[in-house]
Design a protein around this motif. Sequence first.
Motif, PDB file in Angstrom:
ATOM      1  N   LEU A   1      46.359  -7.062  57.144  1.00 44.44           N
ATOM      2  CA  LEU A   1      45.575  -7.452  58.324  1.00 44.44           C
ATOM      3  C   LEU A   1      44.737  -6.274  58.827  1.00 44.44           C
ATOM      4  CD1 LEU A   1      44.929  -9.638  60.404  1.00 44.44           C
ATOM      5  CD2 LEU A   1      46.884  -8.843  61.753  1.00 44.44           C
ATOM      6  N   ALA A   2      45.331  -5.078  58.854  1.00 41.55           N
ATOM      7  CA  ALA A   2      44.592  -3.895  59.293  1.00 41.55           C
ATOM      8  C   ALA A   2      43.437  -3.590  58.334  1.00 41.55           C
ATOM      9  CB  ALA A   2      45.535  -2.698  59.383  1.00 41.55           C
ATOM     10  N   LEU A   3      43.675  -3.761  57.027  1.00 41.17           N
ATOM     11  CA  LEU A   3      42.619  -3.529  56.048  1.00 41.17           C
ATOM     12  C   LEU A   3      41.469  -4.511  56.244  1.00 41.17           C
ATOM     13  CD1 LEU A   3      41.523  -2.099  53.534  1.00 41.17           C
ATOM     14  CD2 LEU A   3      42.838  -3.720  52.140  1.00 41.17           C
ATOM     15  N   ALA A   4      41.800  -5.800  56.450  1.00 36.46           N
ATOM     16  CA  ALA A   4      40.760  -6.801  56.667  1.00 36.46           C
ATOM     17  C   ALA A   4      39.972  -6.508  57.937  1.00 36.46           C
ATOM     18  CB  ALA A   4      41.393  -8.191  56.738  1.00 36.46           C
ATOM     19  N   ALA A   5      40.672  -6.092  58.986  1.00 36.59           N
ATOM     20  CA  ALA A   5      39.991  -5.771  60.247  1.00 36.59           C
ATOM     21  C   ALA A   5      39.062  -4.581  60.075  1.00 36.59           C
ATOM     22  CB  ALA A   5      41.026  -5.489  61.336  1.00 36.59           C
ATOM     23  N   TYR A   6      39.489  -3.593  59.296  1.00 38.49           N
ATOM     24  CA  TYR A   6      38.646  -2.421  59.082  1.00 38.49           C
ATOM     25  C   TYR A   6      37.399  -2.774  58.263  1.00 38.49           C
ATOM     26  CZ  TYR A   6      37.152   2.294  57.981  1.00 38.49           C
ATOM     27  OH  TYR A   6      36.413   3.437  57.856  1.00 38.49           O
ATOM     28  N   VAL A   7      37.564  -3.668  57.281  1.00 36.13           N
ATOM     29  CA  VAL A   7      36.412  -4.091  56.491  1.00 36.13           C
ATOM     30  C   VAL A   7      35.389  -4.797  57.374  1.00 36.13           C
ATOM     31  CG1 VAL A   7      35.649  -5.655  54.662  1.00 36.13           C
ATOM     32  CG2 VAL A   7      37.663  -4.217  54.302  1.00 36.13           C
ATOM     33  N   VAL A   8      35.872  -5.679  58.249  1.00 41.01           N
ATOM     34  CA  VAL A   8      34.972  -6.374  59.174  1.00 41.01           C
ATOM     35  C   VAL A   8      34.285  -5.361  60.089  1.00 41.01           C
ATOM     36  CG1 VAL A   8      34.852  -8.015  61.087  1.00 41.01           C
ATOM     37  CG2 VAL A   8      36.267  -8.514  59.082  1.00 41.01           C
ATOM     38  N   TYR A   9      35.055  -4.399  60.595  1.00 42.15           N
ATOM     39  CA  TYR A   9      34.478  -3.361  61.452  1.00 42.15           C
ATOM     40  C   TYR A   9      33.430  -2.555  60.695  1.00 42.15           C
ATOM     41  CZ  TYR A   9      34.051   1.253  63.583  1.00 42.15           C
ATOM     42  OH  TYR A   9      33.570   2.419  64.092  1.00 42.15           O
ATOM     43  N   GLY A  10      33.712  -2.208  59.426  1.00 40.96           N
ATOM     44  CA  GLY A  10      32.771  -1.437  58.621  1.00 40.96           C
ATOM     45  C   GLY A  10      31.456  -2.179  58.419  1.00 40.96           C
ATOM     46  N   PHE A  11      31.532  -3.490  58.171  1.00 40.09           N
ATOM     47  CA  PHE A  11      30.310  -4.281  58.027  1.00 40.09           C
ATOM     48  C   PHE A  11      29.470  -4.206  59.300  1.00 40.09           C
ATOM     49  CE2 PHE A  11      31.980  -6.058  54.189  1.00 40.09           C
ATOM     50  CZ  PHE A  11      30.890  -6.600  53.525  1.00 40.09           C
ATOM     51  N   GLY A  12      30.139  -4.317  60.453  1.00 44.53           N
ATOM     52  CA  GLY A  12      29.410  -4.268  61.720  1.00 44.53           C
ATOM     53  C   GLY A  12      28.845  -2.890  62.007  1.00 44.53           C
ATOM     54  N   ALA A  13      29.631  -1.842  61.721  1.00 48.69           N
ATOM     55  CA  ALA A  13      29.189  -0.481  62.022  1.00 48.69           C
ATOM     56  C   ALA A  13      27.984  -0.075  61.177  1.00 48.69           C
ATOM     57  CB  ALA A  13      30.345   0.497  61.795  1.00 48.69           C
ATOM     58  N   MET A  14      27.909  -0.583  59.933  1.00 47.80           N
ATOM     59  CA  MET A  14      26.791  -0.244  59.046  1.00 47.80           C
ATOM     60  C   MET A  14      25.685  -1.281  59.086  1.00 47.80           C
ATOM     61  SD  MET A  14      28.705   1.399  55.713  1.00 47.80           S
ATOM     62  CE  MET A  14      29.773  -0.019  55.447  1.00 47.80           C
ATOM     63  N   ASP A  15      25.790  -2.217  60.023  1.00 48.75           N
ATOM     64  CA  ASP A  15      24.762  -3.249  60.208  1.00 48.75           C
ATOM     65  C   ASP A  15      24.523  -4.029  58.919  1.00 48.75           C
ATOM     66  OD1 ASP A  15      22.945  -4.743  61.660  1.00 48.75           O
ATOM     67  OD2 ASP A  15      21.262  -3.403  61.246  1.00 48.75           O
ATOM     68  N   LEU A  16      25.609  -4.417  58.260  1.00 53.02           N
ATOM     69  CA  LEU A  16      25.515  -5.241  57.064  1.00 53.02           C
ATOM     70  C   LEU A  16      25.672  -6.695  57.461  1.00 53.02           C
ATOM     71  CD1 LEU A  16      27.794  -3.138  54.672  1.00 53.02           C
ATOM     72  CD2 LEU A  16      25.319  -3.024  54.919  1.00 53.02           C
ATOM     73  N   ASN A  17      24.666  -7.503  57.168  1.00 49.14           N
ATOM     74  CA  ASN A  17      24.730  -8.911  57.526  1.00 49.14           C
ATOM     75  C   ASN A  17      23.975  -9.742  56.497  1.00 49.14           C
ATOM     76  OD1 ASN A  17      21.831  -9.000  58.451  1.00 49.14           O
ATOM     77  ND2 ASN A  17      22.652  -7.532  59.962  1.00 49.14           N
ATOM     78  N   TRP A  18      24.153 -11.042  56.586  1.00 48.79           N
ATOM     79  CA  TRP A  18      23.570 -11.960  55.610  1.00 48.79           C
ATOM     80  C   TRP A  18      22.044 -11.971  55.676  1.00 48.79           C
ATOM     81  CZ3 TRP A  18      25.016 -14.011  51.313  1.00 48.79           C
ATOM     82  CH2 TRP A  18      24.302 -15.077  50.765  1.00 48.79           C
ATOM     83  N   ALA A  19      21.497 -11.837  56.891  1.00 50.05           N
ATOM     84  CA  ALA A  19      20.041 -11.856  57.052  1.00 50.05           C
ATOM     85  C   ALA A  19      19.398 -10.699  56.302  1.00 50.05           C
ATOM     86  CB  ALA A  19      19.682 -11.805  58.527  1.00 50.05           C
ATOM     87  N   ARG A  20      20.001  -9.517  56.393  1.00 52.61           N
ATOM     88  CA  ARG A  20      19.459  -8.364  55.683  1.00 52.61           C
ATOM     89  C   ARG A  20      19.543  -8.566  54.172  1.00 52.61           C
ATOM     90  NH1 ARG A  20      21.418  -2.560  57.254  1.00 52.61           N
ATOM     91  NH2 ARG A  20      19.793  -2.167  55.713  1.00 52.61           N
ATOM     92  N   PHE A  21      20.632  -9.183  53.713  1.00 47.26           N
ATOM     93  CA  PHE A  21      20.796  -9.430  52.284  1.00 47.26           C
ATOM     94  C   PHE A  21      19.721 -10.391  51.779  1.00 47.26           C
ATOM     95  CE2 PHE A  21      22.677 -12.054  48.891  1.00 47.26           C
ATOM     96  CZ  PHE A  21      22.868 -11.074  47.933  1.00 47.26           C
TER      97      PHE A  21
END
Length: 260
Positions: free
Chosen positions: A21-41
């Motif tokens: 659970l902590a790993l999944a939460a960190y991955v989600v946080y990392g996506f947000g912190a680096m501004d990774l989103n579907w629109a950019r892709f």
Amino acid sequence: MAGIDRQHPFRQSWALRLGWLALAAYVVYGFGAMDLNWARFVDGLGHGGRLLERMFPPNFSRWEILLHDLVESLQIAIIASVAGIFISLFVGLLAARNLMPALVTSPARVLIAVCRTFHPVIIAILFVKAVGFGALAGILTLVVASVGFIAKLFAEAIEEISLKQVEAIRATGAGFVSVILFAVLPQVFSRFIGFSTYQLDSNLRNSTMVGLVGAGGLGGTLFAAFQRFDYDFVTAILITIIALILVGEALSNTARRIFQ
């Protein structure tokens, strides 16, 4: 086997669940912190499509430049591989703890660790500053990279040999050099060839990469083509790099057939 739960071989614990659970939460946080989103892709796919349109068909009109840089990259890789492997033989021998005292192995292992610490591009920047632009910086860079990788594998291979042959040769009154030549090298020679051919292949790839910072070879031309937005020539360079790697594969396979 005793101690294994055959009905639940992957039994979960609360600690393991919390870890996932902590790993999944960190991955989600990392996506947000680096501004990774579907629109950019999706936007990137559009830019990528337009880039591919400009890259084809490839432009081989400047084939003289490609041939010159291809030969230079090949020369850089081969010279650096030969020099790096030769140095690694001695460094790896000095780092083998079953043959050398700790007073000798410790400095040798520190040297190997230092050579492995930095990425070849960082080392290339240092050598470009030290010796200037060109092939010499690339050769020195790949020699350092070769020692960091090959010497470590050489040392580990020597540490795995059977000492019975070493003791038998020593019992005849043979000197240290004879022990190395007739007791150590025959046991690890085939592995040395495998390590060496792999390093040649690696140096062929890296010889194009270090050129991005001015250390000779195809990398410099590739970087210049990107800066000029000369994308059809970029494709020609990339195809040339693929040809270089295929040449490296052929050389590696030939070396294996000859020495193994």
